[in-house]
Motif scaffolding. Structure first.
Motif, mmCIF file in Angstrom:
data_model
loop_
_atom_site.group_PDB
_atom_site.id
_atom_site.type_symbol
_atom_site.label_atom_id
_atom_site.label_comp_id
_atom_site.label_asym_id
_atom_site.label_seq_id
_atom_site.Cartn_x
_atom_site.Cartn_y
_atom_site.Cartn_z
ATOM 1 N N TRP A 152 132.841 55.121 -31.509
ATOM 2 C CA TRP A 152 132.823 55.983 -32.695
ATOM 3 C C TRP A 152 132.501 55.192 -33.966
ATOM 4 N N LEU A 153 132.459 53.878 -33.864
ATOM 5 C CA LEU A 153 132.233 53.043 -35.043
ATOM 6 C C LEU A 153 130.742 52.895 -35.342
ATOM 7 N N PRO A 154 130.378 52.681 -36.597
ATOM 8 C CA PRO A 154 128.979 52.356 -36.923
ATOM 9 C C PRO A 154 128.560 51.073 -36.215
ATOM 10 N N ARG A 155 127.289 50.955 -35.866
ATOM 11 C CA ARG A 155 126.792 49.786 -35.147
ATOM 12 C C ARG A 155 127.146 48.462 -35.845
ATOM 13 N N PRO A 156 127.040 48.356 -37.187
ATOM 14 C CA PRO A 156 127.377 47.074 -37.823
ATOM 15 C C PRO A 156 128.825 46.645 -37.605
ATOM 16 N N MET A 157 129.723 47.605 -37.400
ATOM 17 C CA MET A 157 131.107 47.258 -37.092
ATOM 18 C C MET A 157 131.268 46.948 -35.605
ATOM 19 N N ALA A 158 130.601 47.738 -34.765
ATOM 20 C CA ALA A 158 130.748 47.561 -33.321
ATOM 21 C C ALA A 158 130.237 46.200 -32.864
ATOM 22 N N TYR A 159 129.069 45.784 -33.368
ATOM 23 C CA TYR A 159 128.526 44.508 -32.867
ATOM 24 C C TYR A 159 129.401 43.340 -33.294
ATOM 25 N N ARG A 160 130.059 43.455 -34.439
ATOM 26 C CA ARG A 160 130.946 42.379 -34.890
ATOM 27 C C ARG A 160 132.162 42.227 -33.975
ATOM 28 N N ILE A 161 132.651 43.338 -33.468
ATOM 29 C CA ILE A 161 133.764 43.274 -32.522
ATOM 30 C C ILE A 161 133.330 42.586 -31.237
ATOM 31 N N HIS A 162 132.114 42.886 -30.773
ATOM 32 C CA HIS A 162 131.607 42.220 -29.570
ATOM 33 C C HIS A 162 131.443 40.709 -29.791
ATOM 34 N N MET A 163 131.216 40.298 -31.025
ATOM 35 C CA MET A 163 131.083 38.865 -31.306
ATOM 36 C C MET A 163 132.437 38.184 -31.445
ATOM 37 N N PRO A 171 131.070 40.126 -21.872
ATOM 38 C CA PRO A 171 131.667 38.866 -22.350
ATOM 39 C C PRO A 171 131.533 38.769 -23.865
ATOM 40 N N LYS A 172 132.327 37.894 -24.457
ATOM 41 C CA LYS A 172 132.205 37.664 -25.898
ATOM 42 C C LYS A 172 130.768 37.280 -26.219
ATOM 43 N N ALA A 173 130.164 37.991 -27.146
ATOM 44 C CA ALA A 173 128.742 37.791 -27.448
ATOM 45 C C ALA A 173 128.524 36.432 -28.113
ATOM 46 N N ALA A 174 127.582 35.666 -27.566
ATOM 47 C CA ALA A 174 127.282 34.345 -28.125
ATOM 48 C C ALA A 174 126.266 34.436 -29.248
ATOM 49 N N ALA A 179 125.283 40.702 -28.908
ATOM 50 C CA ALA A 179 126.215 41.670 -29.495
ATOM 51 C C ALA A 179 125.566 43.036 -29.653
ATOM 52 N N MET A 180 124.306 43.055 -30.082
ATOM 53 C CA MET A 180 123.612 44.325 -30.251
ATOM 54 C C MET A 180 123.335 44.990 -28.901
ATOM 55 N N PHE A 181 123.039 44.178 -27.888
ATOM 56 C CA PHE A 181 122.859 44.747 -26.551
ATOM 57 C C PHE A 181 124.132 45.462 -26.113
ATOM 58 N N ALA A 182 125.276 44.804 -26.288
ATOM 59 C CA ALA A 182 126.544 45.407 -25.879
ATOM 60 C C ALA A 182 126.836 46.670 -26.689
#
Length: 232
Positions: A152-163, A171-174, A179-182
């Motif tokens: 439900w989060l905007p992409r700029p917030m979601a990718y940061r969580i994956h990182m 896995p934790k995005a390197a 991060a964007m793929f996830a």
């Protein structure tokens, strides 16, 4: 034992889905003596988990997957064909080339809306029956990341969580690319979208603690109903 593992026969939700599919298979076997299944986005491994529930003397399965090379070798000898291809575009198969189309947690991974429309079009034309399951956008836990409200989060917030951390299957995005793929790997659907994509189906909910965890679009005419219609 209660399990959410995608590769366990103890996964309650998947087992109930397969039980439902087995009833659909039985109707086709009763009418024709066999059931030809095409699994859009499926794998041989998925069906090997449930092989004790299916009579493969009367069932054959074709799995269409864009990444055949990544699939492990067969554990048992079953009539399962795995071909490389896009579930959104299968011109090599005529209308109703199969008896049953099956897809489990795939349509959310095919990309943006035009791809989902193409996926639904193929599912609806390839067989008289289909069973399409997908996670529900309205459920508060993102099922792939196993993270509350991440979808439900905007992409700029979601990718940061994956990182920041490992998120479920990811896995934790390197890198930012990872991060964007996830963040964009799964674009889930709600009930209204599923009804629009599959207007000739019944859209049912799969519930977890009272909330609709998954949606299932099902089109099928039971064997008894088919006999009545033919006799009318």
């Amino acid at each position: 034992m209660f399990s959410l593992s995608p590769v366990s026969p103890d996964n309650t939700f998947r087992k109930k889905r397969i039980e439902r599919v087995c009833k659909m298979i039985a109707d086709h076997v009763a009418r024709h003596g066999h059931c030809r299944i095409i699994d859009l986005g499926g794998t041989r491994g998925f069906w090997e988990v449930w092989r004790d529930m299916i009579d493969f003397d009367t069932v054959s399965i074709t799995c269409v997957n864009i990444d055949v090379a990544a699939q492990p070798p067969a554990e048992v000898d079953l009539p399962i064909e795995v071909i490389e291809g896009s579930a959104c575009d299968l011109p090599q198969y005529a209308d109703n080339a199969f008896d049953l189309v099956f897809s489990n947690s795939v349509i959310e991974h095919v990309g943006l809306w035009p791809n989902k429309v193409a996926f639904a079009r193929e599912a609806r034309r390839l067989a008289p029956s289909y069973f399409i399951q997908t996670p529900n956008y309205g459920f508060p836990i993102e099922p792939h990341a196993r993270f509350p409200m991440l979808h439900w989060l905007p992409r700029p917030m979601a990718y940061r969580i994956h990182m920041l951390m490992r998120t479920g299957f990811y896995p934790k995005a390197a890198t930012l690319d990872d991060a964007m793929f996830a963040a964009e790997d799964a674009i889930m659907l709600d009930r209204r979208q599923m009804r629009h994509l599959f207007p000739d189906a019944t859209v049912e909910s799969e519930r977890f603690f009272g909330l609709a965890k998954s949606l299932m679009a099902i089109r099928h005419k039971p064997a008894e109903s088919a006999r009545i219609a033919e006799a009318a």
